[in-house]
Each structure stands twice: as C-alpha cells, then as structure tokens.
Design an enzyme around this catalytic site. Sequence first.
Site, mmCIF file in Angstrom:
data_model
loop_
_atom_site.group_PDB
_atom_site.id
_atom_site.type_symbol
_atom_site.label_atom_id
_atom_site.label_comp_id
_atom_site.label_asym_id
_atom_site.label_seq_id
_atom_site.Cartn_x
_atom_site.Cartn_y
_atom_site.Cartn_z
ATOM 1 C CE LYS A 1 4.936 55.425 -39.786
ATOM 2 N NZ LYS A 1 5.089 56.589 -38.756
ATOM 3 N N GLY B 1 2.188 52.747 -23.059
ATOM 4 C CA GLY B 1 3.299 51.996 -24.036
ATOM 5 C C GLY B 1 4.539 52.568 -23.426
ATOM 6 N N GLY C 1 7.816 51.961 -24.858
ATOM 7 C CA GLY C 1 8.922 51.868 -25.907
ATOM 8 C C GLY C 1 9.638 53.033 -25.902
ATOM 9 C CG ASN C 2 11.921 55.958 -29.178
ATOM 10 O OD1 ASN C 2 11.425 57.155 -29.025
ATOM 11 N ND2 ASN C 2 13.547 56.043 -29.527
ATOM 12 N N GLY D 1 7.147 56.295 -25.246
ATOM 13 C CA GLY D 1 6.445 56.273 -23.943
ATOM 14 C C GLY D 1 7.544 56.274 -22.844
HETATM 15 P P1 NAD Z 1 8.191 50.949 -29.747
HETATM 16 O O1 NAD Z 1 8.088 49.725 -30.628
HETATM 17 O O2 NAD Z 1 9.510 51.481 -29.163
HETATM 18 O O3 NAD Z 1 7.152 50.935 -28.522
HETATM 19 C C1 NAD Z 1 6.097 50.574 -28.460
HETATM 20 C C2 NAD Z 1 5.512 50.317 -26.837
HETATM 21 O O4 NAD Z 1 3.925 49.900 -27.081
HETATM 22 C C3 NAD Z 1 5.848 49.064 -26.426
HETATM 23 O O5 NAD Z 1 6.537 49.375 -24.987
HETATM 24 C C4 NAD Z 1 5.070 48.014 -26.558
HETATM 25 O O6 NAD Z 1 5.006 46.937 -25.304
HETATM 26 C C5 NAD Z 1 3.922 48.836 -25.989
HETATM 27 N N1 NAD Z 1 2.544 48.103 -26.674
HETATM 28 C C6 NAD Z 1 2.325 47.462 -27.838
HETATM 29 N N2 NAD Z 1 1.029 47.315 -27.769
HETATM 30 C C7 NAD Z 1 0.631 47.519 -26.652
HETATM 31 C C8 NAD Z 1 -0.754 47.473 -26.035
HETATM 32 N N3 NAD Z 1 -1.886 46.507 -26.653
HETATM 33 N N4 NAD Z 1 -1.256 48.005 -24.983
HETATM 34 C C9 NAD Z 1 -0.016 48.747 -24.416
HETATM 35 N N5 NAD Z 1 1.142 48.757 -24.665
HETATM 36 C C10 NAD Z 1 1.440 48.360 -25.964
HETATM 37 O O7 NAD Z 1 7.258 52.194 -30.728
HETATM 38 P P2 NAD Z 1 7.597 53.600 -30.528
HETATM 39 O O8 NAD Z 1 8.494 54.002 -31.486
HETATM 40 O O9 NAD Z 1 7.838 54.073 -29.091
HETATM 41 O O10 NAD Z 1 6.030 54.100 -31.134
HETATM 42 C C11 NAD Z 1 5.138 54.131 -30.122
HETATM 43 C C12 NAD Z 1 3.928 55.095 -31.197
HETATM 44 O O11 NAD Z 1 4.517 56.296 -31.208
HETATM 45 C C13 NAD Z 1 3.320 54.593 -32.401
HETATM 46 O O12 NAD Z 1 2.186 54.880 -32.758
HETATM 47 C C14 NAD Z 1 4.476 55.411 -33.292
HETATM 48 O O13 NAD Z 1 3.954 55.332 -34.774
HETATM 49 C C15 NAD Z 1 4.367 56.687 -32.577
HETATM 50 N N6 NAD Z 1 5.605 57.764 -32.992
HETATM 51 C C16 NAD Z 1 6.921 57.233 -32.841
HETATM 52 C C17 NAD Z 1 7.985 58.045 -33.209
HETATM 53 C C18 NAD Z 1 9.464 57.464 -32.963
HETATM 54 O O14 NAD Z 1 10.233 58.572 -33.160
HETATM 55 N N7 NAD Z 1 9.757 56.300 -32.882
HETATM 56 C C19 NAD Z 1 7.675 59.354 -33.663
HETATM 57 C C20 NAD Z 1 6.370 59.616 -33.816
HETATM 58 C C21 NAD Z 1 5.297 58.720 -33.487
#
Ligand code: NAD
Length: 429
Positions: free
Chosen positions: A102, A216, A218-219, A221
């Site tokens: 990571k 959440g 983002g990508n 959620g």
């Molecule tokens: P992202 O940056 O695209 O989205 C994160 C989301 O969380 C945003 O909507 C943000 O507004 C929201 N957020 C941030 N702080 C917050 C809070 N305190 N309360 C509520 N919402 C909050 O990130 P992502 O890529 O969607 O990743 C989200 C999670 O999924 C992380 O834990 C990441 O490690 C995990 N993850 C991501 C992937 C991937 O392919 N992107 C793969 C496996 C795991």
Amino acid sequence: MSLWESALKQLEKANEFLKIDPQVLEKLKKPEHIYEATLEVRMDTGENRAFKAYRVQHNGARGPYKGGIRFHPQVNLDEVKALALWMSIKNSVVGVPYGGAKGGVEVDPKQLSEWELQRLSRSYIQAMHSFIGPWADIPAPDVNTNPKIMAWMVDEYEKIVGHKAPGVITGKPLEIGGSKGRVQATGRGGLYILNQAIEKILPGKQKSKLTIAIQGFGNVGANFAILSFKDGYKPVALSDSKGGIYDPKDLDPEKIYECKEAGGTVASCYLRRSVVEVPKELKFLKTGEVSNEELLEIEADVLVPAALENIITAKNAEKIKAKVILELANGPVTSEADRILSERGIKVIPDVLANAGGVSVSYLEWVQNNMGYYWEEAEVNEKLKKLIVDAFRNVWDISEKYKTDLRTAAYILSLERIVEAMRSRGTAA
Ligand code: NAD
C-alpha cells in the site's frame, strides 16, 4: 488500538486455528519493506511544500506486491502498514497471484490545484520508482486517487525507465491500457458478494424488500449504490463527507450521482428536489438529512460502510440495527466492535472479501496489459464474478468448518495460501 495493532490482532485470531510456525508468524507480523520519502512539490505560488509519502510492501510470497495509493491528510505509516497487510490477505483470499502493498501521501488533495496535484503525483513516482514495476510492485487508486492520477503516474514511470510499461499501475484510463469495468469493479464485486451472502443469511428475502444504508459516495459507495439499485435492492440512505440523506420511499442513487458529478454534495443534491416531494414520514430530520453517525444506526437490513476506517466502534456497535454489514471500505469495524456485532448475531462480510472486486479487476487489467490484448466489459465482469463468488464460497465453507466468523475464515484461507507459497520458496519452515 491502532489500525496496525488491530490488523495484527486479526492475524493472531486466525492463528488460533492455524498454529503457524512461530518464526513464520513473526515474519508475517512485519512488512518486508517500508519506504518513506519527503516529496518536495512546487506550488502554483512558486514556493515548495513538503509532503510525507510512504510505500509499504508487506509480503511478496505469492507474487509481485500490489496495493493502492491513498492521498489523505490523515495518512501515516501505521495506517499504510495495516492496509498493506490487508492487501496480502485480500489478494490471497481471491486467489490472484500477488503479495500485498500500500502507498500513501499525507495531503489534502482538495487544497491543491490540478497542476499541483499532477506535480505531487509525479513526485511520488520519482521517489518510489525503483521499488515498483510490473513484476515488482503494482499500485492502483485508493481514497482520493483516480484514473487521471494513475495516468500521470504511469507517464512519469515510463519516462524514468525509458519504455512503455502499462502493467506498472492498474486503474488507468481506458485509452492508456485501463480495463473495461475497472471503475465499477469494487462496487460490482460487492454486489456479487451481497447476492451470495443474502442467499445464505436471509434466504428467500426479496431484493426489493432489502433496504441498504451506504456511507461514502465515492468510487466504491456510488457504484455500489447504483448497481445494487439496478439489481433490485432498495438503497434508503446515502452519505458523503458533508452529510447524508435517508429516504425509505424513493431514493435513486443514479440521480444523486449525476447531481454530485455536477458539483453538489449528497445532501444538497437530494434537497434540490422541491420540498413538497420530500416524504413526510422520515425518521430523522424532517428534510431527510442525516449525519454520518445517524446513518450507521438507521433501520436498514444491510449497512455498507464505503468511506474510511474505524467508523463502527465499541461506542456505536450496540446501536447498529442492520442484520448484515458489507465492509466495502477497508477496516471500517474495529476489533472491539467486531466482537460486539458477532455477539449480537450481526454478520460482518469482511473487507478482505467484500471489496476484493477492485483488486480482482486490477489483476485482469494487468493480465491484459501483459498480453497486449483487451477484453470486452462483459468478459471482464464474468471473470470478476467467478473470482469473487469462488472466494465467497471458500470463505463461507471455512467459517462453517471452523465454526468461526467470516473475517477469521477469510484470514485462515488466505494465510494457509501465503504460508504454502513461503514454504515452496523455502522461506518458511
Ligand atoms: P473515494 O475517495 O472515491 O470516496 C470516498 C468517499 O467517502 C467520498 O464520497 C467521501 O465524501 C466519503 N467520506 C470521506 N470521509 C467521510 C466521512 N467521515 N463520513 C462519510 N463519508 C466520508 O474513495 P474510494 O475509492 O471510494 O474508497 C472508499 C473505501 O473503499 C476506502 O476505505 C478504500 O480503501 C476502499 N477500497 C477502495 C477500492 C477502490 O477500488 N477504489 C478498492 C477496495 C477498497
């Protein structure tokens, strides 16, 4: 308890069943490599600013290291170590031929201009290029990083090594070797897992009656919300870092997504509807707005944390009403909360399984890069489904065999494979 201590605790718990050789266990409790750098980045004002950067490679027995890069103000070495260990576990659970790694930079990217962000991303690669590579360590997006940032990083890497190397980073845009289906992969994988879990945990329950609260947007959620809605489930609550909404009647995640893309927040997008349209019987504020804390305690069958770690703790675990928690974020449930939820009969589908769709399609992207031949999205999704459904079934069977929770079962499956690979290499007793 720090995130790293919590990751080690999970390892210890699985080892109660596995009884790994103590020397091998000690190796697994330490990352193989830790790289730290201070990135000097030129700001648009002409001044330089320093940012702390990390790359942690936990275990490489099963193949090249693999794991995302996170840009966040709270990034620290302890967190990156835990995330790297979880990547070793996750890659092994889905059976992709990788070790775990990571990376992260301690930065609030929202404070940077696009050019500053690009210089920071390139600077990360300048600092870490000797440690990564298509057969060494393959980064990908994580919190606050995206395909655009991956493209800058690949470009910088290729300039340094002097040849094209699309397999060095996954999660790239399609036009420079990304895979169809990668953007939705973590959400889609989560949906495949949920379908399997519901068959086992709530058999016979109709999807249209299964309510879901998602923290959440983002990508991960947002894609999960849209895909689960299209698959017939009933998302009733959504949130982002600015707050959330709850609407048990007619929440359409796709509409919220379109509005958010145009620059809104989840709550403001929802409230953009005329006031008379907002259902009256909302349980929280009359407008349907909820805080992120309230969202976790909402009356919904499935709770999906998809933002950051440590959000379900000993403080709120007693108040969770969901029957199933699908961990799409990494590390959203603390060890103490895990115990409380288990005692309350709430099934937690662990992150190392639930969000493994992302790395599964990253693997498929890397395979396509290495062979120079690209699949259609339907083929990618089919391959993703096979990887993830097999992983779910294996984990479920182990949890029944050892009469243990799904997280411990996932660790058992994964650690057995890692230790076996170490044995083959002669690096384990
Ligand atoms: P992202 O940056 O695209 O989205 C994160 C989301 O969380 C945003 O909507 C943000 O507004 C929201 N957020 C941030 N702080 C917050 C809070 N305190 N309360 C509520 N919402 C909050 O990130 P992502 O890529 O969607 O990743 C989200 C999670 O999924 C992380 O834990 C990441 O490690 C995990 N993850 C991501 C992937 C991937 O392919 N992107 C793969 C496996 C795991």
